[in-house]
Motif scaffolding. Structure first.
Motif, PDB file in Angstrom:
ATOM      1  N   UNK A 119     112.191 -29.211  -2.906  1.00 51.84           N
ATOM      2  CA  UNK A 119     112.249 -30.124  -4.046  1.00 51.84           C
ATOM      3  C   UNK A 119     113.333 -29.597  -4.978  1.00 51.84           C
ATOM      4  N   UNK A 120     114.271 -30.467  -5.344  1.00 52.84           N
ATOM      5  CA  UNK A 120     115.456 -30.038  -6.087  1.00 52.84           C
ATOM      6  C   UNK A 120     115.504 -30.700  -7.466  1.00 52.84           C
ATOM      7  N   UNK A 121     114.861 -30.123  -8.478  1.00 53.15           N
ATOM      8  CA  UNK A 121     114.942 -30.665  -9.833  1.00 53.15           C
ATOM      9  C   UNK A 121     116.359 -30.508 -10.389  1.00 53.15           C
ATOM     10  N   UNK A 122     116.727 -31.412 -11.308  1.00 49.92           N
ATOM     11  CA  UNK A 122     118.089 -31.399 -11.854  1.00 49.92           C
ATOM     12  C   UNK A 122     118.212 -30.567 -13.119  1.00 49.92           C
ATOM     13  N   UNK A 123     117.117 -29.949 -13.571  1.00 45.74           N
ATOM     14  CA  UNK A 123     117.159 -29.086 -14.748  1.00 45.74           C
ATOM     15  C   UNK A 123     115.931 -28.186 -14.732  1.00 45.74           C
ATOM     16  N   UNK A 124     115.959 -27.147 -15.551  1.00 48.11           N
ATOM     17  CA  UNK A 124     114.792 -26.279 -15.681  1.00 48.11           C
ATOM     18  C   UNK A 124     113.619 -27.046 -16.269  1.00 48.11           C
ATOM     19  N   UNK A 125     113.902 -27.940 -17.208  1.00 42.60           N
ATOM     20  CA  UNK A 125     112.844 -28.779 -17.779  1.00 42.60           C
ATOM     21  C   UNK A 125     112.167 -29.602 -16.687  1.00 42.60           C
ATOM     22  N   UNK A 126     112.958 -30.220 -15.826  1.00 46.52           N
ATOM     23  CA  UNK A 126     112.397 -31.031 -14.753  1.00 46.52           C
ATOM     24  C   UNK A 126     111.648 -30.178 -13.746  1.00 46.52           C
ATOM     25  N   UNK A 127     112.096 -28.956 -13.547  1.00 42.54           N
ATOM     26  CA  UNK A 127     111.368 -28.043 -12.658  1.00 42.54           C
ATOM     27  C   UNK A 127     109.961 -27.794 -13.187  1.00 42.54           C
ATOM     28  N   UNK A 128     109.826 -27.608 -14.492  1.00 42.24           N
ATOM     29  CA  UNK A 128     108.495 -27.419 -15.094  1.00 42.24           C
ATOM     30  C   UNK A 128     107.648 -28.671 -14.922  1.00 42.24           C
ATOM     31  N   UNK A 129     108.241 -29.855 -15.128  1.00 39.91           N
ATOM     32  CA  UNK A 129     107.529 -31.116 -14.926  1.00 39.91           C
ATOM     33  C   UNK A 129     107.091 -31.265 -13.472  1.00 39.91           C
ATOM     34  N   UNK A 130     107.967 -30.853 -12.560  1.00 38.70           N
ATOM     35  CA  UNK A 130     107.671 -30.959 -11.131  1.00 38.70           C
ATOM     36  C   UNK A 130     106.474 -30.099 -10.755  1.00 38.70           C
ATOM     37  N   UNK A 131     106.423 -28.888 -11.296  1.00 39.79           N
ATOM     38  CA  UNK A 131     105.304 -27.993 -11.000  1.00 39.79           C
ATOM     39  C   UNK A 131     104.031 -28.433 -11.709  1.00 39.79           C
ATOM     40  N   UNK A 245     116.829 -39.146 -27.600  1.00 45.88           N
ATOM     41  CA  UNK A 245     115.836 -39.589 -26.623  1.00 45.88           C
ATOM     42  C   UNK A 245     114.468 -38.929 -26.794  1.00 45.88           C
ATOM     43  N   UNK A 246     113.441 -39.691 -26.467  1.00 53.34           N
ATOM     44  CA  UNK A 246     112.084 -39.155 -26.355  1.00 53.34           C
ATOM     45  C   UNK A 246     111.956 -38.315 -25.089  1.00 53.34           C
ATOM     46  N   UNK A 250     117.899 -34.769 -17.796  1.00 51.95           N
ATOM     47  CA  UNK A 250     119.187 -34.076 -17.866  1.00 51.95           C
ATOM     48  C   UNK A 250     120.088 -34.782 -18.879  1.00 51.95           C
ATOM     49  N   UNK A 251     120.488 -35.992 -18.598  1.00 52.04           N
ATOM     50  CA  UNK A 251     121.379 -36.857 -19.392  1.00 52.04           C
ATOM     51  C   UNK A 251     122.840 -36.631 -19.015  1.00 52.04           C
ATOM     52  N   UNK A 252     123.236 -37.350 -17.973  1.00 54.41           N
ATOM     53  CA  UNK A 252     124.611 -37.276 -17.488  1.00 54.41           C
ATOM     54  C   UNK A 252     125.616 -37.736 -18.541  1.00 54.41           C
ATOM     55  N   UNK A 253     125.266 -38.782 -19.296  1.00 53.70           N
ATOM     56  CA  UNK A 253     126.203 -39.291 -20.306  1.00 53.70           C
ATOM     57  C   UNK A 253     126.507 -38.227 -21.355  1.00 53.70           C
ATOM     58  N   UNK A 254     125.495 -37.470 -21.731  1.00 54.22           N
ATOM     59  CA  UNK A 254     125.701 -36.373 -22.687  1.00 54.22           C
ATOM     60  C   UNK A 254     126.672 -35.348 -22.131  1.00 54.22           C
ATOM     61  N   UNK A 255     126.453 -34.927 -20.880  1.00 53.13           N
ATOM     62  CA  UNK A 255     127.329 -33.924 -20.270  1.00 53.13           C
ATOM     63  C   UNK A 255     128.755 -34.451 -20.143  1.00 53.13           C
ATOM     64  N   UNK A 256     128.906 -35.705 -19.762  1.00 50.50           N
ATOM     65  CA  UNK A 256     130.242 -36.289 -19.616  1.00 50.50           C
ATOM     66  C   UNK A 256     130.944 -36.400 -20.969  1.00 50.50           C
ATOM     67  N   UNK A 257     130.182 -36.739 -22.011  1.00 54.26           N
ATOM     68  CA  UNK A 257     130.769 -36.830 -23.352  1.00 54.26           C
ATOM     69  C   UNK A 257     131.212 -35.455 -23.846  1.00 54.26           C
ATOM     70  N   UNK A 271     115.450 -32.074 -21.403  1.00 49.43           N
ATOM     71  CA  UNK A 271     116.490 -31.123 -21.014  1.00 49.43           C
ATOM     72  C   UNK A 271     117.704 -31.162 -21.942  1.00 49.43           C
ATOM     73  N   UNK A 272     117.643 -31.919 -23.028  1.00 53.38           N
ATOM     74  CA  UNK A 272     118.811 -32.035 -23.917  1.00 53.38           C
ATOM     75  C   UNK A 272     119.258 -30.680 -24.471  1.00 53.38           C
ATOM     76  N   UNK A 273     118.353 -29.830 -24.999  1.00 55.46           N
ATOM     77  CA  UNK A 273     118.810 -28.508 -25.472  1.00 55.46           C
ATOM     78  C   UNK A 273     119.397 -27.660 -24.356  1.00 55.46           C
ATOM     79  N   UNK A 274     118.895 -27.834 -23.147  1.00 51.96           N
ATOM     80  CA  UNK A 274     119.380 -27.089 -21.981  1.00 51.96           C
ATOM     81  C   UNK A 274     120.831 -27.434 -21.666  1.00 51.96           C
ATOM     82  N   UNK A 275     121.188 -28.694 -21.849  1.00 45.49           N
ATOM     83  CA  UNK A 275     122.554 -29.139 -21.579  1.00 45.49           C
ATOM     84  C   UNK A 275     123.496 -28.687 -22.699  1.00 45.49           C
TER      85      UNK A 275
END
Length: 335
Positions: A119-131, A245-246, A250-257, A271-275
């Motif tokens: 299972x490949x989460x796209x952020x550490x936040x999502x990894x916690x949600x996944x578990x 966001x609530x 990850x938020x790709x648009x944030x990273x691209x901006x 995951x916003x603070x993580x990015x």
């Protein structure tokens, strides 16, 4: 290796991963649409054929569209990999978002994740949600952040063409009014009447647009969607990118901006603070006063701050790093 690439949403990130896998392996795409019975029937037939053909099943999102391919793959002793990102592992009852809320979707999602070998989460936040929400064992989780491709003119030498615009990106829907923080973005715009605020994204629900327009000040513009390349070029002219966001996996648009040199102002959710890290402003969710103060500071930022934001994305979330990690995961499974 022959890979069946299963997804239910033709987004930029699914296209990117398909291209990564196709660079080293033979990939057959299965786009599962189930808005009507005949589409589901076609997808079922394609899934059966695809699983018999492939050596591995790779799915984007652990949801209904991945269940049949994964079940068939397990019967045939073939490995399965799934990317976890957002709605498939979320449990947000206050905004009625996420498959891990009680119900049939939760049961199906958990089944998909249990069938997966990786299972490949796209952020550490999502990894916690996944578990936590999906109950996935830590030994199966491998975090691989999204990757952002570098534009040709990625080095920021000056702000000669930078406009004092404030941008956020999100589709206009009832869900996104809260999930993407679009209502709060409109309220923020009212506090800065001398600046141009923009929401760029497809208008998905007219009622949501009307609700937004009811509180939108005259300096808030909602032009609709832009093509991907056009949006990324536009980001290179914008001063500040805001994400209120609530929930964000990850938020790709944030990273691209940020890569384009926008100063980020985000809330402390998902995951916003993580990015963003230390290359922008992170403020409490729903605190409009602190958000406004951070925006004022962001608008006064210089080119060094823009370079720092851009370099953070290039250093931590490059497309090359995602490609290397994805291919490494598959190589280990192949062995």
């Amino acid at each position: 290796m022959k890979i069946l690439f299963v997804h239910n949403y033709p987004a930029t990130f699914t296209r990117i991963d398909k291209e990564i896998l196709n660079s080293r392996h033979t990939v057959r795409e299965l786009y599962v649409r189930h808005t009507c019975p005949w589409q589901l029937l076609l997808a079922t037939v394609a899934a059966i054929r695809g699983v018999f053909w492939c050596d591995l099943v790779f799915a984007w999102f652990g949801a209904f569209h991945a269940l049949l391919p994964f079940l068939l793959a397990k019967l045939l002793r073939k490995p399965c990999v799934v990317v976890a990102s957002g709605y498939d592992v979320a449990n947000e009852p206050t905004i009625q978002y996420g498959n891990m809320r009680p119900g049939l979707r939760r049961w199906i999602g958990k089944w998909v994740f249990q069938l997966a070998d990786r299972v490949l989460p796209v952020s550490q936040f999502t990894a916690c949600e996944t578990a936590t929400n999906a109950g996935v064992a830590q030994r199966k989780i491998w975090v691989i952040p999204h990757g952002v491709s570098m534009p040709d003119n990625s080095i920021l030498d000056e702000d000669a063409h930078r406009q004092p615009f404030i941008l956020t990106v999100g589709g206009i829907s009832e869900l996104n009014l809260e999930r993407k923080g679009l209502l709060n973005f409109a309220r923020l715009a009212a506090l800065f009447p001398d600046h141009i605020f923009l929401i760029i994204g497809p208008i998905q629900e007219i009622n949501a647009l009307r609700r937004l327009q009811e509180i939108a000040p005259s300096n808030l513009f909602i032009p609709g969607a832009l093509a991907y390349d056009e949006l990324r070029r536009f980001m290179q002219t914008v001063s500040v990118y805001v994400q209120l966001s609530h929930y964000e996996s990850f938020c790709m648009a944030l990273a691209e901006a940020m890569l384009a040199g926008c100063i980020p102002v985000v809330v402390n959710r998902g995951a916003l603070p993580e990015v963003v890290g230390d290359a922008g402003f992170v403020v409490p969710y729903n605190d409009l006063q602190q958000i406004a103060q951070a925006l004022q500071k962001a608008l006064a930022s210089d080119s060094c701050a823009r370079k720092r934001a851009s370099q953070r994305i290039a250093r931590n979330f490059s497309l090359e790093a995602r490609a290397e990690s994805l291919l490494e995961v598959l190589a280990k499974i192949e062995r």
